[in-house]
Enzyme design. Structure first.
Site, mmCIF file in Angstrom:
data_model
loop_
_atom_site.group_PDB
_atom_site.id
_atom_site.type_symbol
_atom_site.label_atom_id
_atom_site.label_comp_id
_atom_site.label_asym_id
_atom_site.label_seq_id
_atom_site.Cartn_x
_atom_site.Cartn_y
_atom_site.Cartn_z
ATOM 1 C CE1 TYR A 10 0.985 4.876 -6.711
ATOM 2 C CE2 TYR A 10 1.622 2.743 -5.833
ATOM 3 C CZ TYR A 10 0.835 3.881 -5.772
ATOM 4 O OH TYR A 10 -0.096 4.015 -4.780
ATOM 5 C CG ASP B 237 1.477 -0.229 -13.064
ATOM 6 O OD1 ASP B 237 0.342 -0.036 -13.538
ATOM 7 O OD2 ASP B 237 1.774 0.048 -11.885
ATOM 8 C CE LYS C 274 -4.817 4.190 -8.000
ATOM 9 N NZ LYS C 274 -3.419 3.863 -8.236
HETATM 10 C C1 LIG Z 1 -2.366 3.219 -7.547
HETATM 11 C C2 LIG Z 1 -1.293 2.569 -8.335
HETATM 12 C C3 LIG Z 1 -0.716 1.365 -7.918
HETATM 13 C C4 LIG Z 1 -1.083 0.705 -6.603
HETATM 14 O O1 LIG Z 1 -2.402 0.261 -6.585
HETATM 15 P P1 LIG Z 1 -3.334 0.195 -5.278
HETATM 16 O O2 LIG Z 1 -4.633 -0.261 -5.810
HETATM 17 O O3 LIG Z 1 -3.357 1.572 -4.692
HETATM 18 O O4 LIG Z 1 -2.681 -0.765 -4.346
HETATM 19 C C5 LIG Z 1 0.230 0.795 -8.740
HETATM 20 N N1 LIG Z 1 0.613 1.364 -9.900
HETATM 21 C C6 LIG Z 1 0.090 2.532 -10.322
HETATM 22 C C7 LIG Z 1 0.554 3.127 -11.612
HETATM 23 C C8 LIG Z 1 -0.873 3.173 -9.554
HETATM 24 O O5 LIG Z 1 -1.383 4.347 -9.973
#
Ligand SMILES: *Cc1c(COP(=O)(O)O)cnc(C)c1O
Length: 392
Positions: free
Chosen positions: A111, A184, A209
């Site tokens: 990311y 992640d 998300k």
């Molecule tokens: C959006 C996202 C992040 C960062 O998260 P935020 O809540 O925007 O700070 C990290 N990893 C992935 C895979 C993401 O989609």
């Protein structure tokens, strides 16, 4: 289900934990939904006699605790800590595990914001990094051992190219090299993938998300088993203070309760859209791990319980064609982010991945990413059909 200790949830399945863990009814009134505790401070029963351990909400808040218990249960972890954003959660991991001079190995398709955080923020304080192809296990092993790496950071499926990396193999490489494997799990969600059970040391989420799931709350989470590492993360949460507020914690908890049923629909729709795109004459490539010819298909089938709701595709005609499709949908909303109930379309090169333009992590200019929502399948297919028809 009155206790909030995650150990009590080991015997229940995913949806049971999602609905009940940390969500015991309120004993005074019997309110089935635990109240939102907005208070920043707590009156002790005389000096030093805290009630239930609460003193001040940066250090601990019952609504945040309810979410943390729920997250630990669904990720099959012992400890969970939530933050004001996914990046704040990532920052706590890096600060907690690394000191100046330490090294981080991350995927070359990480990311963009993760790369920016490691490179531009922690780089200033003497933490070095190397981006490698996480599917090349020899290259990963070399990068980890040659640099006395502290963190091996992987995103699988990755964003936006949907590459699949072998969590169990990477955990072994990290372990042998004295590093922690951070996964992640934002794209897969704990409903489809449990990295801690595959040997990962730490799971990180942008709960903004799929976990929140309704595009109405920004947040992040760290889940892990190791007590010593957990103490480091807890200290970061308390001493740096990147916490989420009670209202956002509540919205995230509310979203997480329906994650399983939402994911079923997200991925059923995504599979149909992938099939449609594969046979479309204007589409040159489709990246969806559920497709049998996707390079990570077998691995995904092994380490995941489903293929998820994210996919990307490339169109004939390069950047101009991709922009035309991106600007001509009506059900799919052109927007960053992902994982909500509504379908979103993103043009990564100029949107989510603008921060890595011109670097090794840059993405193709003819690429479109879809976060497939839970709308009716026919409506989503018709929308893409008419947008692609604009290419003539
Ligand atoms: C959006 C996202 C992040 C960062 O998260 P935020 O809540 O925007 O700070 C990290 N990893 C992935 C895979 C993401 O989609």
């Amino acid at each position: 289900m009155a206790d909030t200790s995650s150990a009590d949830y080991a015997n229940y399945g995913f949806n049971t934990n999602a609905v009940h863990a940390g969500q015991a009814f309120e004993p005074l009134t019997g309110a089935v939904v635990p109240p939102i505790h907005l208070s920043s401070t707590y009156a002790p029963d005389g000096i030093g006699n805290l009630r239930q351990g609460y003193e001040y909400s940066r250090g601990g808040n019952p609504t945040r605790d309810a979410l943390q218990t729920q997250l630990a249960a669904v990720e099959r972890g012992k400890h969970a800590y939530t933050f004001g954003s996914g990046l704040a959660a990532e920052d706590a991991i890096i600060r907690g595990l690394c000191a100046p001079g330490d090294h981080i190995v991350l995927g070359n398709d990480a990311y963009g914001g993760t790369y920016r955080l490691i490179h531009r923020i922690h780089g200033k304080w003497g933490i070095t990094q190397q981006a490698v192809d996480m599917s090349d296990l020899d290259a990963v092993g070399k990068a980890v051992t040659e640099n006395q790496t502290k963190i091996l950071w992987v995103e699988t499926p990755s964003n936006p190219l949907m590459k699949i990396s072998d969590i169990a193999a990477l955990a072994q490489i990290a372990g042998e090299g004295g590093a922690a494997l951070v996964v992640d799990n934002t794209f897969a969600t704990p409903y489809l993938q449990l990295p801690l059970e595959l040997g990962a040391h730490i799971v990180v989420h942008s709960t903004t998300k799929y976990i929140g799931g309704h595009s109405d709350a920004v947040g992040g989470a760290v889940i892990l088993n190791d007590d010593a590492m957990a103490e480091e993360i807890a200290f970061q949460q308390f001493a740096v203070g990147g916490v989420n507020g009670p209202w956002d914690a509540y919205l995230t908890t509310r979203g997480l309760k329906t994650l399983g049923v939402r994911m079923d629909k997200h991925q059923a729709n995504a599979a149909k859209i992938a099939e449609f795109l594969v046979q479309h004459p204007k589409v040159t490539a489709v990246q969806y791990p559920g497709l049998p010819d996707h390079p990570g298909h077998e691995l995904a089938a092994k380490q995941m319980r489903g293929f998820g709701g994210m996919l990307s595709f490339q169109v004939a005609g390069g950047e101009a064609a991709a922009r035309t499709v991106a600007e001509n949908t009506s059900v799919f909303i052109l927007a960053e982010s992902l994982g909500g109930i509504e379908s979103l379309l993103n043009y990564p090169s100029e949107m989510t991945h603008a921060s890595v333009k011109g670097t090794d992590l840059a993405v193709p200019v003819d690429l479109i990413r879809l976060s497939v929502g839970i709308e009716e399948e026919e409506d989503l297919l018709a929308d893409l059909e008419q947008a692609l028809a604009k290419l003539g």
